[in-house]
Design a protein around this motif. Structure first.
Motif, PDB file in Angstrom:
ATOM      1  N   LEU A 166       1.301  -5.640  -8.420  1.00 47.45           N
ATOM      2  CA  LEU A 166       0.041  -5.545  -9.149  1.00 47.45           C
ATOM      3  C   LEU A 166      -0.991  -4.520  -8.254  1.00 47.45           C
ATOM      4  CD1 LEU A 166      -1.697  -6.253 -11.710  1.00 47.45           C
ATOM      5  CD2 LEU A 166      -2.545  -8.023 -10.189  1.00 47.45           C
ATOM      6  N   GLU A 167      -1.231  -4.650  -7.068  1.00 43.33           N
ATOM      7  CA  GLU A 167      -1.993  -3.859  -6.227  1.00 43.33           C
ATOM      8  C   GLU A 167      -1.325  -2.226  -6.324  1.00 43.33           C
ATOM      9  OE1 GLU A 167      -3.121  -6.976  -2.725  1.00 43.33           O
ATOM     10  OE2 GLU A 167      -1.379  -5.810  -2.487  1.00 43.33           O
ATOM     11  N   THR A 168      -0.025  -2.212  -6.308  1.00 42.56           N
ATOM     12  CA  THR A 168       0.379  -0.814  -6.417  1.00 42.56           C
ATOM     13  C   THR A 168       0.207  -0.049  -7.692  1.00 42.56           C
ATOM     14  OG1 THR A 168       2.198  -1.894  -5.127  1.00 42.56           O
ATOM     15  CG2 THR A 168       2.572   0.359  -6.099  1.00 42.56           C
ATOM     16  N   GLN A 169       0.124  -0.940  -8.712  1.00 40.75           N
ATOM     17  CA  GLN A 169      -0.036  -0.508  -9.985  1.00 40.75           C
ATOM     18  C   GLN A 169      -1.547   0.148 -10.096  1.00 40.75           C
ATOM     19  OE1 GLN A 169       0.385  -3.844 -12.767  1.00 40.75           O
ATOM     20  NE2 GLN A 169       2.490  -3.602 -12.746  1.00 40.75           N
ATOM     21  N   GLN A 170      -2.473  -0.729  -9.379  1.00 35.33           N
ATOM     22  CA  GLN A 170      -3.871  -0.442  -9.438  1.00 35.33           C
ATOM     23  C   GLN A 170      -4.350   0.720  -8.493  1.00 35.33           C
ATOM     24  OE1 GLN A 170      -4.977  -4.254  -8.362  1.00 35.33           O
ATOM     25  NE2 GLN A 170      -5.564  -5.083 -10.325  1.00 35.33           N
ATOM     26  N   ILE A 171      -3.457   0.909  -7.381  1.00 35.56           N
ATOM     27  CA  ILE A 171      -3.659   2.107  -6.516  1.00 35.56           C
ATOM     28  C   ILE A 171      -3.159   3.401  -7.363  1.00 35.56           C
ATOM     29  CG2 ILE A 171      -3.241   3.295  -4.413  1.00 35.56           C
ATOM     30  CD1 ILE A 171      -2.443   0.133  -3.544  1.00 35.56           C
ATOM     31  N   ALA A 172      -2.363   3.337  -8.022  1.00 33.13           N
ATOM     32  CA  ALA A 172      -1.783   4.532  -8.850  1.00 33.13           C
ATOM     33  C   ALA A 172      -2.702   4.668  -9.847  1.00 33.13           C
ATOM     34  CB  ALA A 172      -0.425   3.974  -9.431  1.00 33.13           C
ATOM     35  N   GLU A 173      -3.308   3.605 -10.702  1.00 33.91           N
ATOM     36  CA  GLU A 173      -4.298   3.927 -11.646  1.00 33.91           C
ATOM     37  C   GLU A 173      -5.352   4.668 -11.247  1.00 33.91           C
ATOM     38  OE1 GLU A 173      -4.133   0.371 -14.205  1.00 33.91           O
ATOM     39  OE2 GLU A 173      -6.263   0.939 -15.260  1.00 33.91           O
ATOM     40  N   GLU A 174      -5.960   4.168 -10.163  1.00 28.64           N
ATOM     41  CA  GLU A 174      -7.081   5.019  -9.427  1.00 28.64           C
ATOM     42  C   GLU A 174      -6.948   6.465  -9.475  1.00 28.64           C
ATOM     43  OE1 GLU A 174      -7.751   2.971  -5.863  1.00 28.64           O
ATOM     44  OE2 GLU A 174      -8.144   1.163  -6.806  1.00 28.64           O
ATOM     45  N   LYS A 175      -5.775   6.846  -9.649  1.00 26.36           N
ATOM     46  CA  LYS A 175      -5.510   8.294  -9.317  1.00 26.36           C
ATOM     47  C   LYS A 175      -5.107   8.856 -10.726  1.00 26.36           C
ATOM     48  CE  LYS A 175      -6.288   8.658  -4.879  1.00 26.36           C
ATOM     49  NZ  LYS A 175      -7.173   9.657  -4.004  1.00 26.36           N
ATOM     50  N   ASN A 176      -5.040   8.399 -11.553  1.00 25.48           N
ATOM     51  CA  ASN A 176      -4.710   8.381 -12.821  1.00 25.48           C
ATOM     52  C   ASN A 176      -3.288   8.595 -13.058  1.00 25.48           C
ATOM     53  OD1 ASN A 176      -5.274   9.054 -15.746  1.00 25.48           O
ATOM     54  ND2 ASN A 176      -5.329  11.246 -15.518  1.00 25.48           N
ATOM     55  N   ARG A 177      -2.358   7.755 -12.380  1.00 26.11           N
ATOM     56  CA  ARG A 177      -1.055   7.807 -12.433  1.00 26.11           C
ATOM     57  C   ARG A 177      -0.515   6.273 -12.865  1.00 26.11           C
ATOM     58  NH1 ARG A 177      -1.928  12.433 -12.081  1.00 26.11           N
ATOM     59  NH2 ARG A 177      -1.203  13.848 -10.953  1.00 26.11           N
ATOM     60  N   LEU A 178       0.757   6.414 -13.201  1.00 26.45           N
ATOM     61  CA  LEU A 178       1.312   5.188 -13.660  1.00 26.45           C
ATOM     62  C   LEU A 178       2.558   4.849 -12.645  1.00 26.45           C
ATOM     63  CD1 LEU A 178       1.838   2.982 -16.035  1.00 26.45           C
ATOM     64  CD2 LEU A 178       3.860   4.498 -16.780  1.00 26.45           C
ATOM     65  N   PHE A 179       2.461   3.619 -12.054  1.00 24.67           N
ATOM     66  CA  PHE A 179       3.504   2.857 -11.509  1.00 24.67           C
ATOM     67  C   PHE A 179       4.114   1.739 -12.555  1.00 24.67           C
ATOM     68  CE2 PHE A 179       5.573  -0.235  -8.714  1.00 24.67           C
ATOM     69  CZ  PHE A 179       6.588   0.624  -8.481  1.00 24.67           C
ATOM     70  N   PRO A 180       5.232   2.065 -13.134  1.00 26.75           N
ATOM     71  CA  PRO A 180       5.607   1.810 -14.342  1.00 26.75           C
ATOM     72  C   PRO A 180       6.421   0.156 -14.264  1.00 26.75           C
ATOM     73  CG  PRO A 180       7.116   3.399 -14.160  1.00 26.75           C
ATOM     74  CD  PRO A 180       6.128   3.292 -12.628  1.00 26.75           C
ATOM     75  N   LEU A 181       6.596  -0.066 -13.088  1.00 25.60           N
ATOM     76  CA  LEU A 181       7.277  -1.697 -12.949  1.00 25.60           C
ATOM     77  C   LEU A 181       6.300  -2.628 -13.472  1.00 25.60           C
ATOM     78  CD1 LEU A 181       9.886  -2.780 -11.700  1.00 25.60           C
ATOM     79  CD2 LEU A 181       8.371  -3.627  -9.721  1.00 25.60           C
ATOM     80  N   SER A 182       6.862  -3.603 -14.395  1.00 22.00           N
ATOM     81  CA  SER A 182       6.034  -4.727 -14.953  1.00 22.00           C
ATOM     82  C   SER A 182       6.952  -5.725 -15.127  1.00 22.00           C
ATOM     83  CB  SER A 182       5.547  -3.883 -16.072  1.00 22.00           C
ATOM     84  OG  SER A 182       4.940  -4.995 -16.880  1.00 22.00           O
ATOM     85  N   LEU A 183       6.431  -6.830 -14.437  1.00 21.97           N
ATOM     86  CA  LEU A 183       7.112  -8.086 -14.411  1.00 21.97           C
ATOM     87  C   LEU A 183       6.049  -9.328 -14.577  1.00 21.97           C
ATOM     88  CD1 LEU A 183       9.669  -8.420 -11.808  1.00 21.97           C
ATOM     89  CD2 LEU A 183       7.652  -7.160 -11.648  1.00 21.97           C
ATOM     90  N   GLY A 184       6.659 -10.525 -15.076  1.00 24.62           N
ATOM     91  CA  GLY A 184       5.780 -11.547 -15.052  1.00 24.62           C
ATOM     92  C   GLY A 184       5.136 -11.866 -13.663  1.00 24.62           C
ATOM     93  N   SER A 185       5.921 -11.955 -12.740  1.00 22.65           N
ATOM     94  CA  SER A 185       5.247 -12.295 -11.175  1.00 22.65           C
ATOM     95  C   SER A 185       4.445 -10.969 -10.648  1.00 22.65           C
ATOM     96  CB  SER A 185       6.491 -12.673 -10.362  1.00 22.65           C
ATOM     97  OG  SER A 185       7.469 -11.631 -10.032  1.00 22.65           O
ATOM     98  N   GLU A 186       4.244 -10.146 -11.361  1.00 25.87           N
ATOM     99  CA  GLU A 186       3.678  -8.737 -10.545  1.00 25.87           C
ATOM    100  C   GLU A 186       2.276  -9.139  -9.722  1.00 25.87           C
ATOM    101  OE1 GLU A 186       3.468  -6.595 -14.038  1.00 25.87           O
ATOM    102  OE2 GLU A 186       1.260  -6.835 -14.411  1.00 25.87           O
ATOM    103  N   GLY A 187       1.509 -10.298  -9.693  1.00 23.94           N
ATOM    104  CA  GLY A 187       0.489 -10.406  -9.125  1.00 23.94           C
ATOM    105  C   GLY A 187       0.670 -10.953  -7.704  1.00 23.94           C
ATOM    106  N   SER A 188       2.213 -11.697  -7.679  1.00 27.87           N
ATOM    107  CA  SER A 188       2.457 -12.016  -6.459  1.00 27.87           C
ATOM    108  C   SER A 188       3.658 -11.297  -5.569  1.00 27.87           C
ATOM    109  CB  SER A 188       3.100 -13.586  -6.652  1.00 27.87           C
ATOM    110  OG  SER A 188       2.437 -14.228  -7.331  1.00 27.87           O
ATOM    111  N   CYS A 189       4.538 -10.738  -6.297  1.00 28.85           N
ATOM    112  CA  CYS A 189       5.970 -10.342  -5.736  1.00 28.85           C
ATOM    113  C   CYS A 189       5.338  -9.042  -5.159  1.00 28.85           C
ATOM    114  CB  CYS A 189       6.835 -10.082  -6.970  1.00 28.85           C
ATOM    115  SG  CYS A 189       6.579  -8.966  -8.135  1.00 28.85           S
ATOM    116  N   GLN A 190       5.869  -8.624  -4.107  1.00 21.99           N
ATOM    117  CA  GLN A 190       5.842  -7.623  -3.059  1.00 21.99           C
ATOM    118  C   GLN A 190       6.553  -6.489  -3.246  1.00 21.99           C
ATOM    119  OE1 GLN A 190       5.229  -9.338   0.590  1.00 21.99           O
ATOM    120  NE2 GLN A 190       3.557 -10.904  -0.352  1.00 21.99           N
ATOM    121  N   ILE A 191       6.317  -5.330  -2.940  1.00 26.52           N
ATOM    122  CA  ILE A 191       7.287  -3.956  -2.988  1.00 26.52           C
ATOM    123  C   ILE A 191       8.417  -4.329  -2.394  1.00 26.52           C
ATOM    124  CG2 ILE A 191       7.201  -1.549  -2.461  1.00 26.52           C
ATOM    125  CD1 ILE A 191       5.651  -2.035  -4.923  1.00 26.52           C
TER     126      ILE A 191
END
Lengths: 472, 472
Positions: A118-143
């Motif tokens: 989730l943090e990775t998705q958010q950092i990407a979004e701040e730069k107007n980019r998509l990090f497309p990995l999306s799964l149920g546990s995204e708030g906890s699971c780590q890179i």
């Protein structure tokens, strides 16, 4: 000084006492995994704060022949991240969270292993980019964890698995040396593909400490609908037409039995019924559109699907709130089972063409083992990955289903074998399926894996017994 | 019986005399590579007709410690497919051509190693599918070869390298055992990624005999244009806007210095001038559209690029003939150099953001080494892969450029290092760059590669000295 005490002191001297836990109560959150299936206890849980400290730990572990288990967000479902023998040292990467680089022009970012998805998705979004990995546990699971297990999720059809989203990794090896493969290059043919060897190895060949990740342009519009189909075969045909018409616009294609929606309504998980009308099966389909694209692509595909009589009805999301509700419904396909009855689960994949046969044969096999058992096969049809679960019959006494687990597993994996499928599509092997892998995998492939394990971890201290069972 | 005679007899007994060549005149087409840079001779060239025969050869080679070189279409540019020491046995896979499976619903096909890329494209097309790999040598290069070298080409931006197009391989190992990894699964997390280890290993870890390949929906329309840009930095900015507007529609994005078009006109390679107007640099860009998509996406992007003043003009293809001419022009970027002057070539990649700096610094470096040298940097900007060539100054006497090659290479690879680039983006290492790899690659990565090589080919008989130089 007792041996454990001496080890505690040694580890505390290496990485600081505040980063070493040895008490059961402190370690419980790391030692217990989501489904609570495993009970072995670690000797210590370490939370190093730098890559150098991970290296120090491995130098120490190598000298002392201590088994270590790398751990990310502890969301794995096959026991890869928790002790097997007992006494292993868990290394949690949770404190390695630096964003080392973000380069929107190259569409790459480099983050450390402890960053959550989730943090990775958010950092990407701040730069107007998509990090497309999306799964149920995204708030906890780590890179580090999602790469070590090559996690999948709901956008694999368009963007691939975790492996495909990673351009390179940095990893600490069994002897403490650092492999630096943090490439930002889309093309680099300079020797063996070490990145893909470390990705998916579940921490048995090295400890991933950082990764360079692909970014994508951010879609500006999502078009989402729940389609009514008669059966899984219609789903395969819908997928074929959708891809032909839309190419890469379709980013999710999930098959859902209507039972899951009925159970969500029954157990108060659904705000309202998302179905346009009754139908035995549904497809949750999403198109991603970009800045320069006209809306309406999904509607035009739906018209063609009606005309071809492949779908009988569809419920099209009209707002972001609709879309959110629809995806929540998709996520609740796990929770509604838990609330309804005991179940037996399988995370399998087959060639897409074989999905209808898989479900037909799987259902027949299960009905034979337990008359009245409720089939609950759902998931990522676009990738051939079905979460093939079974719920206890309505009148079955609690606790009885477990006794049939072995028969159901055996029956299911035999069908999967027959259809050239995989016994683990996205959850990995861990300790749960290490024995099964020995039975099902090509023996030459197993031999190659053992040779590689021996070459890169000669003392066998990296997550021993996971993926590959010990050989005599 | 002499030793060579005895070996001939042994091989003939194994796979049939008609599949064994020992005469120089018969072997020349296999022993000599396109640029004729290497002169060592093989002892035999074998053309096995079945996978079993490849296995028999390797059992024999393993017993007799004979070095073998797997070969595909013999189009490699770094000497990986021809002898290094002399005396090696070349195994040509050209007779393994079976199409083992084609499954359009799953979007997979399984072909044997000797199938050419062009044949593979055609088989896919018959089923209304796209096999997107596209490169200059596609009429000759074979699936086994392009996977062993992880070839790239002009569609990598959208579809990835050969590695990304392959779901699994079958390979004969050093001791003759067969690894069967011909998966048709998009998701399969059952142990280490052996496929990606064999892909790109240039035949040093196993001999790929068949592959399962991804198919894609076939675009129905291509929109193609040649854009005028002021400099490479504008190219990076155009790419950014194009991807933001179109997402995955852009399937090719090639940067081209105008000198290449001028030379094609000068040497009679161009039917007509494809440029809209004069400009120092161009981008050849292509959009792929599908059945259900309205035409005009490219034009709408071009308008936005004009408005943003990122391009000054564009020549838009109006017909299939126009498109064909445009891509022929792109392909002739190699031939026009050969006709004009002697040259020094580099196949490198850097993070996309760094391309402008690469070209600025590379040009300055080269001008310092040889005043008047002509820079000729072109290629796959979308992937950061530049074919950075230099042409001899107009008045330089023939043969003189070679003397400066080392200085140009050293200067170029130093800049590439500085910009976190790769010394081989798509051509691989072979024998040409095996020494360079020792200098430039992370030493831990090199150690890991040697360990893996030792584990899977303990006698060192698979393409020895390629990729990894011998260690004492």
């Amino acid at each position: 000084m007792s041996a454990p005490k001496a080890r505690f002191e040694a580890l505390a001297a290496l990485i600081g006492a505040q980063n070493v836990m040895g008490e059961s109560k402190d370690m419980a959150a790391f030692a217990e995994e989501p489904r609570r299936l495993y009970n072995a206890q670690p000797s210590f849980v370490l939370t190093p704060t730098s890559v150098e400290d991970v290296q120090k730990i491995m130098v120490w572990a190598n000298e002392n022949a201590v088994a270590v288990i790398p751990q990310g967000g502890n969301t794995g479902l096959v026991g890869g991240q928790v002790p097997l023998d007992g006494g292993e040292v868990i290394i949690s990467l949770k404190k390695l969270k630096a964003v080392r680089d973000i380069d929107p022009a190259t569409n790459v970012m480099i983050v450390e292993a402890g960053t959550t998805v989730l943090e990775t998705q958010q950092i990407a979004e701040e730069k107007n980019r998509l990090f497309p990995l999306s799964l149920g546990s995204e708030g906890s699971c780590q890179i580090g964890g999602i790469l070590s297990t090559n996690a999948g999720g709901t956008a694999v059809l368009a963007y691939g698995n975790s492996r495909d989203l990673c351009m390179g990794v940095e990893a600490v090896l069994a002897d403490g040396r650092l492999y630096n493969g943090l490439s930002k290059l889309r093309k680099d043919n300079t020797g063996y593909d070490l990145k893909d060897l470390l990705v998916g190895a579940e921490g048995t060949l090295g400890i991933i400490t950082a990764a360079s990740l692909k970014l994508f342009p951010r879609p500006t519009t999502f078009e989402t609908a729940l389609l009514n189909i008669e059966n899984p075969q219609a789903g395969v045909e819908v997928l074929e037409m959708v891809r032909r018409k839309s190419g890469n616009k379709v980013t999710s294609f999930e098959v859902l039995p209507t039972l899951g929606i009925e159970l969500q309504i029954k157990h108060g998980l659904a705000e309202r019924d998302p179905r346009a009308s009754a139908s035995p099966w549904h497809i949750l389909m999403e198109y991603s559109l970009f800045d320069g694209e006209e809306p309406g692509a999904l509607m035009s595909t739906l018209e063609a699907l009606f005309e071809a009589e492949l779908i009988s009805d569809a419920s099209v999301c009209q707002s972001l709130a609709d879309r959110k509700m629809m995806w929540l419904m998709r996520e609740n396909y796990a929770e509604c089972q838990t609330r309804e009855a005991e179940g037996i689960k399988h995370d399998i994949s087959v060639p897409v063409k074989n999905i209808p046969e898989l479900i037909e044969r799987g259902d027949a096999m299960a009905e034979k083992v337990i008359p009245g058992i409720r089939s609950f096969a759902f998931g990522h049809m676009g990738d051939g990955n079905i979460h093939y679960d079974f719920l206890a019959p309505i009148d079955m006494p609690k606790g009885e289903l477990r006794g049939h687990a072995a028969a159901l597993h055996d029956g299911m994996y035999e069908i999967v074998d027959d259809l050239n499928g995989s016994i683990s599509a996205e959850h990995g092997i861990g300790q749960m399926k290490a024995g099964l892998l020995q039975q099902k995998k090509d023996p030459v492939a197993l031999d190659m894996m053992y040779s590689i394990k021996q070459a890169l971890d000669p003392k066998g201290i990296l997550n021993p017994g996971k993926v590959l069972s010990r050989r005599n």
